[in-house]
Motif scaffolding. Structure first.
Motif, PDB file in Angstrom:
ATOM      1  N   SER A  96      75.929 103.001  80.995  1.00 16.70           N
ATOM      2  CA  SER A  96      76.287 102.347  82.489  1.00 16.70           C
ATOM      3  C   SER A  96      75.419 103.339  83.388  1.00 16.70           C
ATOM      4  N   ASP A  97      74.822 104.373  83.217  1.00 19.26           N
ATOM      5  CA  ASP A  97      73.744 104.969  83.940  1.00 19.26           C
ATOM      6  C   ASP A  97      72.294 104.607  83.541  1.00 19.26           C
ATOM      7  N   LEU A  98      72.287 103.672  83.004  1.00 16.78           N
ATOM      8  CA  LEU A  98      70.664 103.047  82.772  1.00 16.78           C
ATOM      9  C   LEU A  98      70.217 102.779  84.027  1.00 16.78           C
ATOM     10  N   PRO A  99      68.980 103.521  84.490  1.00 16.65           N
ATOM     11  CA  PRO A  99      68.502 103.128  85.801  1.00 16.65           C
ATOM     12  C   PRO A  99      68.155 101.737  86.088  1.00 16.65           C
ATOM     13  N   THR A 100      68.313 101.558  87.446  1.00 15.65           N
ATOM     14  CA  THR A 100      68.065 100.191  87.797  1.00 15.65           C
ATOM     15  C   THR A 100      66.734  99.443  87.690  1.00 15.65           C
ATOM     16  N   VAL A 101      65.798 100.328  87.461  1.00 17.71           N
ATOM     17  CA  VAL A 101      64.470  99.574  87.147  1.00 17.71           C
ATOM     18  C   VAL A 101      64.439  99.133  85.894  1.00 17.71           C
ATOM     19  N   LEU A 102      64.911  99.886  84.928  1.00 19.44           N
ATOM     20  CA  LEU A 102      64.689  99.607  83.611  1.00 19.44           C
ATOM     21  C   LEU A 102      65.698  98.412  83.382  1.00 19.44           C
ATOM     22  N   LEU A 103      66.735  98.291  84.021  1.00 14.20           N
ATOM     23  CA  LEU A 103      67.705  97.090  83.935  1.00 14.20           C
ATOM     24  C   LEU A 103      66.949  95.738  84.171  1.00 14.20           C
ATOM     25  N   GLY A 104      66.292  95.757  85.292  1.00 17.93           N
ATOM     26  CA  GLY A 104      65.610  94.777  85.729  1.00 17.93           C
ATOM     27  C   GLY A 104      64.268  94.412  84.748  1.00 17.93           C
ATOM     28  N   LEU A 105      63.853  95.247  84.297  1.00 16.54           N
ATOM     29  CA  LEU A 105      62.672  94.997  83.124  1.00 16.54           C
ATOM     30  C   LEU A 105      63.459  94.426  82.108  1.00 16.54           C
ATOM     31  N   VAL A 106      64.491  94.623  81.610  1.00 16.22           N
ATOM     32  CA  VAL A 106      65.115  94.009  80.423  1.00 16.22           C
ATOM     33  C   VAL A 106      65.651  92.455  81.031  1.00 16.22           C
ATOM     34  N   LEU A 107      66.133  92.524  82.215  1.00 20.40           N
ATOM     35  CA  LEU A 107      66.621  91.199  82.642  1.00 20.40           C
ATOM     36  C   LEU A 107      65.257  90.093  82.811  1.00 20.40           C
ATOM     37  N   VAL A 129      78.506  93.802  80.142  1.00 22.09           N
ATOM     38  CA  VAL A 129      78.606  95.015  79.314  1.00 22.09           C
ATOM     39  C   VAL A 129      79.478  96.149  80.155  1.00 22.09           C
ATOM     40  N   CYS A 130      79.283  96.255  81.467  1.00 21.28           N
ATOM     41  CA  CYS A 130      80.021  97.210  82.325  1.00 21.28           C
ATOM     42  C   CYS A 130      79.810  96.704  83.745  1.00 21.28           C
ATOM     43  N   HIS A 131      80.868  97.348  84.457  1.00 22.07           N
ATOM     44  CA  HIS A 131      80.584  97.044  85.988  1.00 22.07           C
ATOM     45  C   HIS A 131      79.341  97.467  86.573  1.00 22.07           C
ATOM     46  N   PRO A 132      78.784  98.541  86.434  1.00 21.96           N
ATOM     47  CA  PRO A 132      77.493  98.906  87.024  1.00 21.96           C
ATOM     48  C   PRO A 132      76.186  97.899  86.575  1.00 21.96           C
ATOM     49  N   TRP A 133      76.334  97.584  85.452  1.00 25.03           N
ATOM     50  CA  TRP A 133      75.172  96.762  84.970  1.00 25.03           C
ATOM     51  C   TRP A 133      75.256  95.486  85.708  1.00 25.03           C
ATOM     52  N   ARG A 134      76.347  94.803  85.760  1.00 23.09           N
ATOM     53  CA  ARG A 134      76.744  93.383  86.816  1.00 23.09           C
ATOM     54  C   ARG A 134      76.208  93.647  88.018  1.00 23.09           C
ATOM     55  N   SER A 135      76.899  94.677  88.876  1.00 25.55           N
ATOM     56  CA  SER A 135      76.614  95.007  90.152  1.00 25.55           C
ATOM     57  C   SER A 135      75.021  95.237  90.568  1.00 25.55           C
ATOM     58  N   ASN A 136      74.417  96.032  89.509  1.00 26.42           N
ATOM     59  CA  ASN A 136      72.927  96.416  89.521  1.00 26.42           C
ATOM     60  C   ASN A 136      72.092  95.054  89.203  1.00 26.42           C
ATOM     61  N   MET A 180      59.700 120.029  70.694  1.00 22.52           N
ATOM     62  CA  MET A 180      60.176 119.224  71.724  1.00 22.52           C
ATOM     63  C   MET A 180      61.729 119.180  72.020  1.00 22.52           C
ATOM     64  N   LYS A 181      62.231 119.203  73.090  1.00 24.09           N
ATOM     65  CA  LYS A 181      63.723 119.280  73.279  1.00 24.09           C
ATOM     66  C   LYS A 181      64.460 118.163  73.042  1.00 24.09           C
ATOM     67  N   ALA A 182      65.507 118.224  72.433  1.00 18.12           N
ATOM     68  CA  ALA A 182      66.157 116.862  72.176  1.00 18.12           C
ATOM     69  C   ALA A 182      66.632 116.121  73.520  1.00 18.12           C
ATOM     70  N   ALA A 183      66.248 114.842  73.474  1.00 15.24           N
ATOM     71  CA  ALA A 183      66.734 114.093  74.582  1.00 15.24           C
ATOM     72  C   ALA A 183      68.279 114.150  74.791  1.00 15.24           C
ATOM     73  N   GLN A 184      68.389 114.347  76.242  1.00 18.44           N
ATOM     74  CA  GLN A 184      69.840 114.198  76.686  1.00 18.44           C
ATOM     75  C   GLN A 184      70.044 112.782  77.074  1.00 18.44           C
ATOM     76  N   PHE A 185      70.899 111.914  76.320  1.00 23.26           N
ATOM     77  CA  PHE A 185      71.172 110.697  76.676  1.00 23.26           C
ATOM     78  C   PHE A 185      72.513 110.452  77.368  1.00 23.26           C
ATOM     79  N   GLY A 186      72.576 110.127  78.540  1.00 18.65           N
ATOM     80  CA  GLY A 186      73.868 109.514  79.055  1.00 18.65           C
ATOM     81  C   GLY A 186      74.545 108.492  78.619  1.00 18.65           C
ATOM     82  N   PRO A 187      75.631 108.187  79.193  1.00 13.38           N
ATOM     83  CA  PRO A 187      76.343 106.816  78.810  1.00 13.38           C
ATOM     84  C   PRO A 187      75.395 105.470  79.380  1.00 13.38           C
TER      85      PRO A 187
END
Length: 420
Positions: A99-110, A125-132, A90-97
């Motif tokens: 702040s780039d967490l997909p909006t769908v996943l953010l909604g599941l957490v909320l 945590v960051c502006h993208p999380w707040r706005s999304n 398996m190739k090593a997963a490439q994690f981004g910052p």
């Protein structure tokens, strides 16, 4: 070609010296299981390149696991007409910052955060999380409890929070999602007399002010009003003898309001059957709109002396206004709603719209005068299940709530808007 799952196994292996040994034991069990299924043409896959090389029949193994490898090779040749062993790298997963967490996943957490404080921390945590997060359709957070010193208790997590007050303002409780403060310019107030009556005072700046307690009786005394609620834009009040009135203010604020009795009798709804008829119980009444229905909730308390009051049961009655006069009818469920009872403000919400709440349950607090409320603000607070009649504590364990002075309002519910 169509692939279907035939068998799956999982387990725990004790006394394994290293990862290679664990892979070898797992492969050995896979071979045995496949043979038991009667399969003769198979392909085994492992993520261990060392194991795949060790099972290469063209090579001689001289490692410490040679005997084990020889046993598996014998089984492979014995049971299968054709087999192969490959590796899955398996190739090593490439994690981004973050702040780039997909909006769908953010909604599941909320949706899994019942506490408003946790949702605020997530948005910070960051502006993208707040706005999304503002774009997510999530249930309301579980309501807070306002304590008499101006702090708030979050039920999920048992955290106490404080909000700064404007200069010159003093704390006076909350109703729904509104906080009531006292300052030099008071516009409107709901005045709580004692635990047996409610006075309402409406103030219109530069115009007129009036208050009322009820209509006059034959003896010239107004009936005692104990609770009020709005339904379909109309104000209803209930008396201490379970009479229900509808209030008409008229077009002008200064006009004395008219009150019409729509339910003249409480009916034969006394102490619940599961309570002893030989015991004297205290009674509190609550009027609340619930899913388009007007409910009167009767709360029964028992005490051995004034200092040991505790809630023992409830009656829930619905105002049936289709007849003339109307009448109270017993209710056995809340149509999937949760009721939050409080002398200063009661509210109902569909359980699915309030995170962490249970359907057909009543959440009650110690909202009656009690000397212990300063030392134990959550005493006699719990959850009553309307369907089965059980009572559970509002909070499991002992929350870290310091002693507080018992004020005029006591505990009240606060329903913060989701947009906070």
């Amino acid at each position: 070609m169509e692939g279907n799952l035939l068998c799956a196994r999982a387990g725990r292996i004790e006394n394994i010296s290293d990862a290679f040994a664990a892979e070898a034991v797992a492969m050995s069990q896979a071979i045995s299981t496949t043979a038991e299924l009667g399969l003769v043409r198979v392909e085994f896959e492992t993520d261990s390149q060392l194991l795949a090389k060790a099972l290469d029949l063209r090579k001689v193994d001289s490692s410490a696991y040679a005997a084990v490898m020889e046993g598996m090779e014998y089984q492979l040749k014995l049971w299968f007409s054709k087999f192969s062993i490959s590796t899955c790298i398996m190739k090593a997963a490439q994690f981004g910052p973050w702040s780039d967490l997909p909006t769908v996943l953010l909604g599941l957490v909320l949706k899994r955060l019942d506490s408003l404080a946790d949702r605020v921390r997530l948005r910070a945590v960051c502006h993208p999380w707040r706005s999304n997060s503002m774009l997510q359709n999530v249930p309301l957070p579980f309501p807070w409890l306002t304590l008499t010193d101006g702090t708030f208790l979050s039920i999920p997590g048992s955290e106490v929070h404080r909000m700064p007050l404007p200069d010159g303002a003093r704390w006076h409780g909350s109703i729904d999602n509104r906080l009531f403060l006292i300052s030099n310019s008071l516009v409107a107030a709901l005045i709580i007399g004692n635990c047996y009556s409610v006075d309402m005072c409406v103030v219109q700046p530069r115009a007129t002010t009036y208050s009322f307690r009820g209509i006059r009786t034959a003896l010239g005394e107004p009936p005692t009003l104990v609770e009020l609620a709005f339904l379909d834009g109309r104000l209803y009040v209930v008396s201490g003898f379970f009479k229900l009135f509808v209030v008409d203010f008229g077009e002008k604020l200064g006009t004395y309001p008219k009150m019409k009795c729509v339910i003249d009798s409480g009916g034969d709804y006394g102490t619940p059957q599961y309570l002893s008829k030989k015991v004297l119980y205290g009674l509190s009444q609550y009027l609340v709109e619930c899913g388009g229905r007007l409910l009167m909730v009767q709360r029964f308390t028992h005490s051995q002396g004034f200092r040991n009051s505790h809630t023992v049961g409830f009656n829930v009655l619905e105002a049936d206004l289709r007849t003339n006069p109307g009448q109270w009818r017993t209710v056995s469920d809340l149509s999937g709603h949760a009721l939050f009872l409080g002398k200063q403000s009661s509210k109902s919400l569909p359980a699915g719209e309030c995170s962490g709440s249970q359907e057909d349950c009543i959440y009650f607090i110690c909202d009656y005068p009690c000397p212990e409320s300063s030392a134990e603000p959550l005493r006699d607070a719990g959850i009553y299940n309307v369907r089965n009649g059980t009572i559970m504590p509002l909070l499991s364990g002992s929350p870290a709530v310091p002693q507080r002075q018992a004020g005029q309002w006591g505990l009240t519910w606060f329903f913060p808007p989701e947009a906070i």
